[in-house]
Design an enzyme around this catalytic site. Sequence first.
Site, PDB file in Angstrom:
ATOM      1  N   CYS A 110       0.823  -1.209   0.000  1.00 55.45           N
ATOM      2  CA  CYS A 110       0.000   0.000   0.000  1.00 55.45           C
ATOM      3  C   CYS A 110       0.863   1.266   0.000  1.00 55.45           C
ATOM      4  O   CYS A 110       1.529   1.557  -0.972  1.00 55.45           O
ATOM      5  CB  CYS A 110      -1.001  -0.038   1.162  1.00 55.45           C
ATOM      6  SG  CYS A 110      -2.323   1.177   0.973  1.00 55.45           S
ATOM      7  N   HIS A 214      -3.870  -4.918   0.500  1.00 52.11           N
ATOM      8  CA  HIS A 214      -3.413  -5.301   1.839  1.00 52.11           C
ATOM      9  C   HIS A 214      -3.439  -6.813   2.028  1.00 52.11           C
ATOM     10  O   HIS A 214      -4.367  -7.352   2.633  1.00 52.11           O
ATOM     11  CB  HIS A 214      -4.274  -4.615   2.903  1.00 52.11           C
ATOM     12  CG  HIS A 214      -3.907  -3.183   3.137  1.00 52.11           C
ATOM     13  ND1 HIS A 214      -2.895  -2.802   3.992  1.00 52.11           N
ATOM     14  CD2 HIS A 214      -4.377  -2.043   2.589  1.00 52.11           C
ATOM     15  CE1 HIS A 214      -2.783  -1.477   3.979  1.00 52.11           C
ATOM     16  NE2 HIS A 214      -3.669  -0.987   3.128  1.00 52.11           N
ATOM     17  N   GLU A 216      -1.828  -8.632   4.024  1.00 54.55           N
ATOM     18  CA  GLU A 216      -1.685  -9.083   5.419  1.00 54.55           C
ATOM     19  C   GLU A 216      -3.023  -9.389   6.067  1.00 54.55           C
ATOM     20  O   GLU A 216      -3.093 -10.132   7.045  1.00 54.55           O
ATOM     21  CB  GLU A 216      -0.913  -8.035   6.238  1.00 54.55           C
ATOM     22  CG  GLU A 216      -1.686  -6.781   6.628  1.00 54.55           C
ATOM     23  CD  GLU A 216      -1.832  -5.757   5.488  1.00 54.55           C
ATOM     24  OE1 GLU A 216      -1.374  -6.030   4.358  1.00 54.55           O
ATOM     25  OE2 GLU A 216      -2.398  -4.674   5.754  1.00 54.55           O
TER      26      GLU A 216
END
Length: 245
Positions: A110, A214, A216
Amino acid sequence: MTAPRIVVAGFARTLQGRERAGTDASYARALARAGALPLILAPVTDPAWAADLLPLADGLLLTGGHDLDPARYGAHPSPALETVDPARDALDLALFGTAWDRRLPVLAVCRGLQVVNVALGGTLWQDLPSERPGPVVHNQGEPRANRSHPITIAPGSRLRQIAGAEEVRVNSFHHQAVRDIAPGLRVTATAEDGVIEGLESDDLGRWLVAVQWHPEEFHASPDSADQRLFEALVEAARAAAAEPA
Ligand code: MN
């Protein structure tokens, strides 16, 4: 050997009235699940000291966060620019500069993708809705692990190898994006409106994978291409650590 050590570029930020230093645990959990030791650094000291630590680690993870100061790429602030954090800009850029010089593996997420592009001489859209309006909503109002828009991944890229597919759906929490691509980088993924969702080094000898979404947030999913990004970073870090300096 011991677990690869991955430096995680974190934040210092006031939350519920207290200043905290750290990162979203999802980044650290994704790395830990991939077999690495996350070393979280926050922008509370001279960024040069933090960069001095990096050669003792095996890789770098640049994480999401506030807008970069447009002065970093020679632009005036747009009225839609959001919060900037000069100390964090300095830390992220110092860490990336050291990693680039030492050819350490880097995964950038990001804001991290935007840091990489700016560090190497590129520019950003400061606010997609006002500067580059399009049909794709890049700042989803949905929960963080919902996949709100598709991206197309370029053949022959590391990202394609890791994702194992030409098209995947991703989450999206950004109002900024890459405008001019820095020399030395290539686009590896785009959304349907052409917004850049992935960058890599055009020198395949460098392990640099940058994504605008994202991954994660999917660290707990049983088998996600997103978690494989962290596994691939850890593998690259392990290989780099095994090479004679
Ligand atoms: Mn997006």
